[in-house]
Design an enzyme around this catalytic site. Structure first.
Site, PDB file in Angstrom:
ATOM      1  N   GLU A 189       0.820  -1.214   0.000  1.00  0.00           N
ATOM      2  CA  GLU A 189       0.000   0.000   0.000  1.00  0.00           C
ATOM      3  C   GLU A 189       0.858   1.271   0.000  1.00  0.00           C
ATOM      4  O   GLU A 189       0.729   2.125   0.879  1.00  0.00           O
ATOM      5  CB  GLU A 189      -0.960  -0.028   1.196  1.00  0.00           C
ATOM      6  CG  GLU A 189      -1.905  -1.222   1.136  1.00  0.00           C
ATOM      7  CD  GLU A 189      -2.887  -1.309   2.291  1.00  0.00           C
ATOM      8  OE1 GLU A 189      -3.993  -1.862   2.085  1.00  0.00           O
ATOM      9  OE2 GLU A 189      -2.577  -0.836   3.398  1.00  0.00           O
ATOM     10  N   VAL A 190       1.707   1.368  -1.004  1.00  0.00           N
ATOM     11  CA  VAL A 190       2.601   2.535  -1.117  1.00  0.00           C
ATOM     12  C   VAL A 190       1.806   3.668  -1.771  1.00  0.00           C
ATOM     13  O   VAL A 190       1.959   3.968  -2.958  1.00  0.00           O
ATOM     14  CB  VAL A 190       3.868   2.190  -1.919  1.00  0.00           C
ATOM     15  CG1 VAL A 190       4.872   3.344  -1.855  1.00  0.00           C
ATOM     16  CG2 VAL A 190       4.517   0.920  -1.377  1.00  0.00           C
TER      17      VAL A 190
END
Length: 452
Positions: free
Chosen positions: A149-150
């Site tokens: 979840e960058v």
């Protein structure tokens, strides 16, 4: 029995960014984890790790001391639980980037989620974190470096300029940082293999993944916490990863913390179905494609969100899920074994609620309207419930103090207990006012018919 299980390794995830347990509590649950079928732990320390030097400011108020980390590892060994530490190195970096000293390393200045991969200082920062963690975890066969979840990747000014050059794209940017972090791990700690969450890899074209050299450096963890997990799609994804050159793959399920940011009790049926689906995935691909499975137990959705289900209330779900993995399904044997460890409980439901919703709704409460007979139905039940709640809260606080530190207890009570107490007290107050409003007038005959 465990020898025939489809997952050789079954790791319980400890998410310490919310309500981290006391070491004394871990000493009690580690043997239970082992008895239920776990043989490893994924410990996501976040701000509970005793960072030193410039990183010391990352420590939470009740962060474990070095000796406590050593004790946790000792307790894990006693229960035959192999420990894999997790250090976030890309996304979910709020616990680092919220500090003024590191805010200049954000990908987007306004958001503390994601690290700027263009800054040399960024790699130096995560390298120092990794080195300190592995110094206390010598001999660890794996280190999880996060990378899930960058958010906002590519939206920073440095990234925008970089993306305008040549064949650069967001996938290349992501892979280059993963490669740099993994290379640091392998260069400094050659016997430790990096793991990464797989969500940032899923949509990257196969050729690009293969050419990035990342498959030679890391082992991806395919995570899916849904009760309706698409088995066929997962099998295809595993095949894609194998063709890209990843030597080993892992799975990740969830036993709690994946069905709502403010969930207080795990929906066991949801998590059971999730594990049954993962068993189908494991049985649909080549034998031993999946090295192991991580049973995640998220304590917060991110560093700033509210607490979700605490670890103690997640134990029945964890027991169900582990035994399902051991037995290849939630068989009668699995069910009996869970019950023998945990027992069962029931909840009592009274009739007071239907009287409140039917005769003392918010409309009635605002106008102080109530049928007098309903006071006799509602008030005794409400008073009894308040008394039981008050006793229960005292017992709950005492139980929480055995497992958690004061700040976690305060947060949990304020979020999940005090509002219910206040609503009940407010109901009784409104009931009293409505009762007074409905009181019959004094005898009207006393003042009638009198002539001067």
């Amino acid at each position: 029995m465990s020898g025939s299980a489809p997952f050789k390794m079954r790791l319980v995830h400890l998410d310490l960014k919310g309500a981290p347990p006391k070491v004394s509590y871990l000493s009690e649950v580690f043997p239970l984890f082992h008895a239920l079928g776990a043989n490893g732990l994924l410990i996501e320390y976040e701000d509970m790790f005793p960072y030193e030097g410039r990183l010391r400011l990352l420590r939470a108020k009740h962060a474990y001391s070095p000796s406590e980390v050593t004790e946790i590892l000792h307790l894990a060994r006693l229960s035959k639980l192999e420990v894999i530490p997790l250090v976030q190195t890309f996304g979910h970096m709020e616990f680092v980037l919220k500090h003024a000293a590191f805010a200049h390393l954000r990908e987007v200045a306004f958001f503390p989620n994601t690290l700027n991969p263009h800054e040399a200082e960024s790699l130096a920062l995560v390298g120092a974190m990794i080195d300190q963690v592995l110094e206390l975890h010598r001999g660890a066969r794996w280190l999880h470096i996060g990378c899930d979840e960058v958010y906002y990747l590519g939206e920073g000014e440095a990234s925008r300029q970089w993306l305008q050059q040549g064949q650069n794209n967001q996938a290349k940017l992501c892979l280059s940082h993963m490669r740099a972090v993994a290379s640091h791990v392998l260069a400094r700690h050659s016997s430790t293999t990096p793991l990464v969450w797989d969500d940032m890899l899923r949509d990257i074209p196969q050729d690009q993944l293969k050419e990035s050299e990342v498959p030679q450096l890391v082992e991806p963890v395919l995570w899916d916490y849904g009760a309706d997990l698409d088995v066929h799609s997962k099998v295809l994804l595993m095949e894609k990863y194998r063709q890209c050159g990843f030597p080993r793959l892992w799975a990740a399920s969830a036993f709690k913390g994946a069905t709502g940011a403010s969930q207080t009790l795990p929906p066991v049926e949801h998590h059971l179905r999730n594990h049954v689906q993962w068993l189908q995935v494991a049985g649909s691909g080549p034998v031993d494609t999946l090295q192991g499975i991580i049973l995640t137990g998220w304590q917060r959705y991110d560093h700033f969100s509210v607490l979700c289900e605490l670890l103690p209330v997640g134990i029945p779900s964890l027991a169900t899920c582990l035994q399902t993995l051991i037995h290849g399904g939630f068989t009668e044997d699995a069910k009996l074994r869970v019950e023998s460890f945990l027992g069962v409980s029931s909840l009592e439901i009274t009739d007071a609620v239907r009287y409140i919703t039917g005769w003392f709704s918010p409309y009635h409460r605002r106008r102080k309207l109530i049928h007098p007979i309903m006071i006799q139905h509602i008030k005794p039940e409400a008073l009894s419930l308040l008394s039981r709640w008050s006793t229960l809260v005292q017992q709950l606080e005492a139980a929480l103090q055995l497992a958690f530190y004061p700040d976690a207890i305060e947060e949990w009570l304020e979020e999940n207990v005090h509002p219910s107490m206040q609503r009940l007290q407010g109901l009784l107050q409104d009931l009293g006012e409505a009762a007074a409003h409905q009181a019959p007038p004094a005898n009207p005959g006393l003042d009638k018919g009198r002539d001067p």
